[in-house]
Design a protein around this motif. Structure first.
Motif, PDB file in Angstrom:
ATOM      1  N   ILE A   1       0.839  -1.202   0.000  1.00  0.00           N
ATOM      2  CA  ILE A   1       0.000   0.000   0.000  1.00  0.00           C
ATOM      3  C   ILE A   1       0.874   1.253   0.000  1.00  0.00           C
ATOM      4  O   ILE A   1       0.615   2.209  -0.734  1.00  0.00           O
ATOM      5  CB  ILE A   1      -0.950  -0.027   1.214  1.00  0.00           C
ATOM      6  N   SER A   2       1.948   1.247   0.799  1.00  0.00           N
ATOM      7  CA  SER A   2       2.863   2.393   0.828  1.00  0.00           C
ATOM      8  C   SER A   2       3.562   2.578  -0.508  1.00  0.00           C
ATOM      9  O   SER A   2       3.762   3.712  -0.964  1.00  0.00           O
ATOM     10  CB  SER A   2       3.908   2.195   1.933  1.00  0.00           C
ATOM     11  N   LEU A   3       3.930   1.471  -1.169  1.00  0.00           N
ATOM     12  CA  LEU A   3       4.569   1.547  -2.476  1.00  0.00           C
ATOM     13  C   LEU A   3       3.639   2.195  -3.492  1.00  0.00           C
ATOM     14  O   LEU A   3       4.047   3.086  -4.252  1.00  0.00           O
ATOM     15  CB  LEU A   3       4.961   0.145  -2.946  1.00  0.00           C
ATOM     16  N   ILE A   4       2.397   1.756  -3.510  1.00  0.00           N
ATOM     17  CA  ILE A   4       1.434   2.325  -4.449  1.00  0.00           C
ATOM     18  C   ILE A   4       1.263   3.812  -4.199  1.00  0.00           C
ATOM     19  O   ILE A   4       1.278   4.626  -5.133  1.00  0.00           O
ATOM     20  CB  ILE A   4       0.082   1.595  -4.336  1.00  0.00           C
ATOM     21  N   ARG A   5       1.134   4.175  -2.941  1.00  0.00           N
ATOM     22  CA  ARG A   5       0.918   5.594  -2.613  1.00  0.00           C
ATOM     23  C   ARG A   5       2.149   6.442  -2.910  1.00  0.00           C
ATOM     24  O   ARG A   5       2.047   7.538  -3.468  1.00  0.00           O
ATOM     25  CB  ARG A   5       0.541   5.727  -1.130  1.00  0.00           C
ATOM     26  N   SER A   6       3.341   5.966  -2.601  1.00  0.00           N
ATOM     27  CA  SER A   6       4.534   6.804  -2.704  1.00  0.00           C
ATOM     28  C   SER A   6       5.115   6.856  -4.110  1.00  0.00           C
ATOM     29  O   SER A   6       5.677   7.870  -4.511  1.00  0.00           O
ATOM     30  CB  SER A   6       5.610   6.313  -1.720  1.00  0.00           C
ATOM     31  N   GLU A   7       4.971   5.758  -4.866  1.00  0.00           N
ATOM     32  CA  GLU A   7       5.653   5.690  -6.158  1.00  0.00           C
ATOM     33  C   GLU A   7       4.707   5.605  -7.355  1.00  0.00           C
ATOM     34  O   GLU A   7       5.137   5.818  -8.487  1.00  0.00           O
ATOM     35  CB  GLU A   7       6.604   4.495  -6.185  1.00  0.00           C
ATOM     36  N   ILE A   8       3.448   5.284  -7.121  1.00  0.00           N
ATOM     37  CA  ILE A   8       2.545   5.046  -8.242  1.00  0.00           C
ATOM     38  C   ILE A   8       1.494   6.130  -8.385  1.00  0.00           C
ATOM     39  O   ILE A   8       1.220   6.602  -9.487  1.00  0.00           O
ATOM     40  CB  ILE A   8       1.847   3.674  -8.088  1.00  0.00           C
ATOM     41  N   CYS A   9       0.893   6.527  -7.296  1.00  0.00           N
ATOM     42  CA  CYS A   9      -0.260   7.426  -7.418  1.00  0.00           C
ATOM     43  C   CYS A   9      -0.132   8.631  -6.492  1.00  0.00           C
ATOM     44  O   CYS A   9       0.622   8.619  -5.517  1.00  0.00           O
ATOM     45  CB  CYS A   9      -1.556   6.679  -7.138  1.00  0.00           C
ATOM     46  N   SER A  10      -0.909   9.654  -6.818  1.00  0.00           N
ATOM     47  CA  SER A  10      -0.973  10.858  -5.987  1.00  0.00           C
ATOM     48  C   SER A  10      -2.135  10.720  -5.015  1.00  0.00           C
ATOM     49  O   SER A  10      -2.911   9.758  -5.076  1.00  0.00           O
ATOM     50  CB  SER A  10      -1.185  12.088  -6.865  1.00  0.00           C
TER      51      SER A  10
ATOM     52  N   GLU B   1      -5.349   6.639   5.230  1.00  0.00           N
ATOM     53  CA  GLU B   1      -4.374   7.021   6.256  1.00  0.00           C
ATOM     54  C   GLU B   1      -3.096   7.583   5.642  1.00  0.00           C
ATOM     55  O   GLU B   1      -2.377   8.348   6.286  1.00  0.00           O
ATOM     56  CB  GLU B   1      -4.043   5.815   7.138  1.00  0.00           C
ATOM     57  N   LEU B   2      -2.818   7.201   4.388  1.00  0.00           N
ATOM     58  CA  LEU B   2      -1.639   7.722   3.683  1.00  0.00           C
ATOM     59  C   LEU B   2      -1.970   8.956   2.850  1.00  0.00           C
ATOM     60  O   LEU B   2      -1.148   9.413   2.068  1.00  0.00           O
ATOM     61  CB  LEU B   2      -1.043   6.627   2.796  1.00  0.00           C
ATOM     62  N   GLY B   3      -3.195   9.453   2.995  1.00  0.00           N
ATOM     63  CA  GLY B   3      -3.564  10.706   2.332  1.00  0.00           C
ATOM     64  C   GLY B   3      -4.416  10.570   1.099  1.00  0.00           C
ATOM     65  O   GLY B   3      -4.848  11.589   0.538  1.00  0.00           O
ATOM     66  N   CYS B   4      -4.669   9.362   0.639  1.00  0.00           N
ATOM     67  CA  CYS B   4      -5.480   9.189  -0.574  1.00  0.00           C
ATOM     68  C   CYS B   4      -6.929   9.576  -0.273  1.00  0.00           C
ATOM     69  O   CYS B   4      -7.500   9.150   0.732  1.00  0.00           O
ATOM     70  CB  CYS B   4      -5.416   7.748  -1.049  1.00  0.00           C
ATOM     71  N   ASN B   5      -7.515  10.358  -1.161  1.00  0.00           N
ATOM     72  CA  ASN B   5      -8.853  10.865  -0.876  1.00  0.00           C
ATOM     73  C   ASN B   5      -9.917  10.411  -1.871  1.00  0.00           C
ATOM     74  O   ASN B   5     -11.040  10.919  -1.862  1.00  0.00           O
ATOM     75  CB  ASN B   5      -8.844  12.400  -0.797  1.00  0.00           C
ATOM     76  N   SER B   6      -9.567   9.452  -2.747  1.00  0.00           N
ATOM     77  CA  SER B   6     -10.541   8.944  -3.715  1.00  0.00           C
ATOM     78  C   SER B   6     -10.416   7.426  -3.807  1.00  0.00           C
ATOM     79  O   SER B   6      -9.933   6.880  -4.799  1.00  0.00           O
ATOM     80  CB  SER B   6     -10.325   9.591  -5.084  1.00  0.00           C
TER      81      SER B   6
END
Length: 275
Positions: free
Chosen positions: A20-29, A57-62
């Motif tokens: 999940i952290s990888l997706i958030r940090s390197e893949i998507c905004s 929790e990592l900031g994704c809003n959608s």
């Protein structure tokens, strides 16, 4: 065959905070549309809500989740519209046969495939969600019996990538035998065994990079000189000569078309971590 523009990310199961952290940090905004597909699990509401909260929790809003089963049709207009707008599609763990039963061959599935090949979309999955990514997936074969002819079963997967077996919980559940058996029967396939909390990123349908702290096992039977698979009866042990195996850890990659193992240069590793 045209090189797909999308990216596949597969995790071997276990704790998926790293994925999940990888997706958030390197893949998507934080504004990327993320759709979690809960079809594989028998607890869709609990699983979907847990992933939604983890991404938030990592900031994704959608972030939304979608369950497809015998009571929830795949090809609802709302589902098609949501997948058409998704930038990340995430498949949960559970039973990969449910993905075949309720999703494969639907309009929704074809839309996912089209977008993966034509757009820079990310399709991710853990455990069952990872195992179902290829055109064939393993669903049976346990322990000692996995090296007996006929004990390893495979079936159609979701076909985002071709001629690859992805097996999960690989080291923890002793699945060496069944992956070796599967690729020995189909030498055009590469076998990829993923330990828990360890995964791969596949770019362009060709280059496999490792993430996580564990080991990824690659099996290649294209150079097998002899096997007895055509000679023995069902239930008898198999013999295979010259099955090739590689062990990859983070910082290494495997090229599927060339069947080549290599260590990533520091420059390439840095570039990859910033994509």
């Amino acid at each position: 065959m045209q090189t797909p523009k999308g990216t596949l990310i597969a995790l071997g199961g276990g704790d998926d905070d790293g994925l999940i952290s990888l997706i958030r940090s390197e893949i998507c905004s934080i504004n990327s549309n993320i759709e979690v597909i809960t079809t594989a699990t028998l607890e869709p509401m609990e699983s979907g809500q847990a992933y939604k909260e983890a991404f938030e929790e990592l900031g994704c809003n959608s972030v939304r989740f979608m369950h497809i089963d015998e009571d929830n049709e795949a090809d609802k207009p709302e589902n098609l519209e949501r997948i058409a707008q998704a930038e990340v599609i995430f498949f949960t763990g559970g039973n990969q046969l449910r993905l075949k039963e309720f999703l494969a061959g639907t309009q929704l599935h074809h839309l996912m495939q089209t977008r993966y090949h034509e757009e820079e979309i990310t399709i991710a999955g853990t455990s069952a969600g990872a195992a179902a990514m290829s055109n064939r997936m393993i669903y049976e074969g346990y322990g000692y019996y996995s090296l007996m002819k006929g004990e390893v079963k495979t079936t159609d997967g979701l076909s985002f990538i071709q001629n690859v077996f992805i097996d999960t919980h690989f080291t923890e559940r002793g699945r060496f035998g069944r992956l070796a058996h599967a690729v020995s029967k189909r030498p055009q396939f590469i076998g990829i065994g993923l330990g828990e909390e360890t995964g791969i990123i596949i770019k362009g349908g060709q280059h496999v990079e490792v993430f996580g702290n564990g080991v990824v096992t690659i099996m290649d039977s294209s150079h097998v000189r002899y096997s007895n698979l055509e000679e023995v009866e069902e239930g008898e042990p198999i013999a295979v000569e010259n099955l090739i195996m590689h062990l990859l850890v983070e910082g290494h990659e495997y090229c599927i078309p060339d069947r080549v193992f290599r260590k990533l240069s520091q420059k390439k590793r840095k570039t990859a971590s910033n994509t």
